[in-house]
Design a protein around this motif. Structure first.
Motif, PDB file in Angstrom:
ATOM      1  N   UNK A  99       0.676  -1.149   0.105  1.00 32.95           N
ATOM      2  CA  UNK A  99       0.007   0.150  -0.158  1.00 32.95           C
ATOM      3  C   UNK A  99       0.651   1.068   0.116  1.00 32.95           C
ATOM      4  N   UNK A 100       1.862   1.380   0.949  1.00 36.68           N
ATOM      5  CA  UNK A 100       2.493   2.534   1.005  1.00 36.68           C
ATOM      6  C   UNK A 100       3.415   2.915  -0.260  1.00 36.68           C
ATOM      7  N   UNK A 106       1.724   7.272  -6.914  1.00 40.31           N
ATOM      8  CA  UNK A 106       0.662   8.246  -7.097  1.00 40.31           C
ATOM      9  C   UNK A 106       0.798   9.418  -6.700  1.00 40.31           C
ATOM     10  N   UNK A 107       1.234   9.777  -5.365  1.00 41.57           N
ATOM     11  CA  UNK A 107       1.526  11.137  -4.957  1.00 41.57           C
ATOM     12  C   UNK A 107       2.652  11.887  -5.727  1.00 41.57           C
ATOM     13  N   UNK A 108       3.506  10.988  -6.381  1.00 40.39           N
ATOM     14  CA  UNK A 108       4.523  11.477  -7.235  1.00 40.39           C
ATOM     15  C   UNK A 108       4.093  11.518  -8.735  1.00 40.39           C
ATOM     16  N   UNK A 148      -6.773  13.247 -12.875  1.00 43.44           N
ATOM     17  CA  UNK A 148      -5.303  13.053 -12.658  1.00 43.44           C
ATOM     18  C   UNK A 148      -4.955  13.551 -11.293  1.00 43.44           C
ATOM     19  N   UNK A 149      -5.487  14.897 -11.052  1.00 38.50           N
ATOM     20  CA  UNK A 149      -5.364  15.376  -9.797  1.00 38.50           C
ATOM     21  C   UNK A 149      -6.051  14.459  -8.592  1.00 38.50           C
ATOM     22  N   UNK A 150      -7.241  14.261  -8.854  1.00 38.99           N
ATOM     23  CA  UNK A 150      -7.933  13.318  -8.057  1.00 38.99           C
ATOM     24  C   UNK A 150      -6.861  12.070  -7.431  1.00 38.99           C
ATOM     25  N   UNK A 151      -6.236  11.237  -8.552  1.00 36.71           N
ATOM     26  CA  UNK A 151      -5.398  10.072  -8.279  1.00 36.71           C
ATOM     27  C   UNK A 151      -4.289  10.625  -7.389  1.00 36.71           C
ATOM     28  N   UNK A 154      -5.616  11.341  -4.033  1.00 42.17           N
ATOM     29  CA  UNK A 154      -5.671   9.850  -3.429  1.00 42.17           C
ATOM     30  C   UNK A 154      -4.501   9.337  -2.763  1.00 42.17           C
ATOM     31  N   UNK A 155      -3.285   9.487  -3.622  1.00 44.19           N
ATOM     32  CA  UNK A 155      -1.874   8.978  -3.212  1.00 44.19           C
ATOM     33  C   UNK A 155      -1.513   9.689  -1.961  1.00 44.19           C
ATOM     34  N   UNK A 156      -1.585  10.884  -1.914  1.00 41.74           N
ATOM     35  CA  UNK A 156      -1.305  11.810  -0.787  1.00 41.74           C
ATOM     36  C   UNK A 156      -2.136  11.293   0.382  1.00 41.74           C
ATOM     37  N   UNK A 157      -3.411  11.261   0.276  1.00 40.54           N
ATOM     38  CA  UNK A 157      -4.274  11.046   1.393  1.00 40.54           C
ATOM     39  C   UNK A 157      -3.755   9.559   1.819  1.00 40.54           C
TER      40      UNK A 157
END
Length: 294
Positions: A99-100, A106-108, A148-151, A154-157
């Protein structure tokens, strides 16, 4: 890193997924003629099924990406289109990620794509995501700036949720499942598909819109995060958004108080309706208030 194919192994706990964290080079020259033929067959089948069922944003993104229909696309060529559109890129991986690690990609603005493709005997069902599911189902909508920004959000969350316990990660996984994987969106022409698990499945592309069996419920984030799901059958509930902007706005708040509230709530069965649900009538975009069927 040399590419390996990782799926499942048999342990004393049963049949469990194997996780890997590494990024590999797409071994494009190693794909066989059978691999390319599987891609071409799946691509042609979905391109026939999806007009009138997939959302316009997905169909427009597919056209803009110019994916090769006759052989497996090269990730580096697709990255040129993605980078120009939304500053995302694809990275090749061996299979499911922890998961991490997944959240970090995604955050990147990196989307992990499994490098290997299913066999001809697995055209209609595969227990793990393969290249066709990841590339055809997920990647085109990364050309859409809002999705794309939602994704990325989501990664940051997800990175924030890692330290908040298993329950938080489970609730977050359900949000991904019922939006990114199996989401429906309302359009002027009726309900349309944007979830990758549907977009890459000929059978579920028809079932989710045309069968009277599943519930189609207006999106409510906390309702979604309480709802269990199955990975081994067509869904019994789909959640319907009005726009990608709605999804993006839903990820803006700090999820910490949401996780705290959800810990006090019972999980909901996948195929249930509950009081407060707005259920979309079969074959239309209109809804009615559910009285509950838990």
């Amino acid at each position: 890193m040399v590419a390996q194919r990782l799926e499942h192994k048999v342990t004393d706990k049963g049949y469990v997924p194997v996780y890997a964290t590494g990024v590999v080079e797409q071994p494009w020259s190693d794909y066989s003629s059978t691999d390319h033929a599987v891609w071409a067959q799946l691509y042609a089948r979905q391109r026939e099924v999806l007009p009138g069922r997939a959302c316009d944003e997905f169909l427009a993104a597919m056209a803009a990406m110019q994916m090769d229909s006759g052989k497996i696309p090269r990730f580096d060529e697709l990255n040129e289109h993605l980078w120009r559109a939304t500053r995302w890129r694809l990275v090749a991986v061996e299979g499911l990620l922890p998961e991490e690690t997944f959240f970090g990609h995604l955050a990147a603005r990196e989307f992990p794509v499994t490098w290997w493709i299913r066999s001809p005997e697995q055209l209609d069902y595969l227990s793990e995501p393969d290249l066709f599911h990841d590339l055809f189902g997920h990647v085109p909508l990364l050309m859409n700036p809002v999705f794309a920004e939602y994704m990325r959000a989501y990664g940051l969350g997800g990175l924030k949720a890692v330290g908040q316990g298993e329950a938080a990660l489970q609730h977050l996984a359900r949000l991904y499942w019922y939006t990114v994987e199996f989401g429906l969106i309302r359009s002027a022409q009726g309900l349309r598909i944007y979830g990758s698990g549907i977009l890459s499945s000929a059978g579920e592309s028809r079932f989710c819109l045309e069968s009277e069996v599943p519930n189609r419920i207006e999106f409510n984030m906390e309702r979604v995060m309480r709802t269990r799901y199955r990975i081994d059958s067509f869904q019994r509930s789909y959640f319907v958004i009005d726009s990608f902007e709605q999804l993006f706005e839903a990820t803006r708040p700090d999820f910490t108080p949401i996780y705290q509230r959800l810990r006090q709530c019972e999980d909901l069965p996948a195929g249930a309706t509950v009081p407060g649900d707005v259920v979309i009538q079969h074959g239309s975009g209109e809804g009615w208030d559910a009285g509950g069927d838990v």
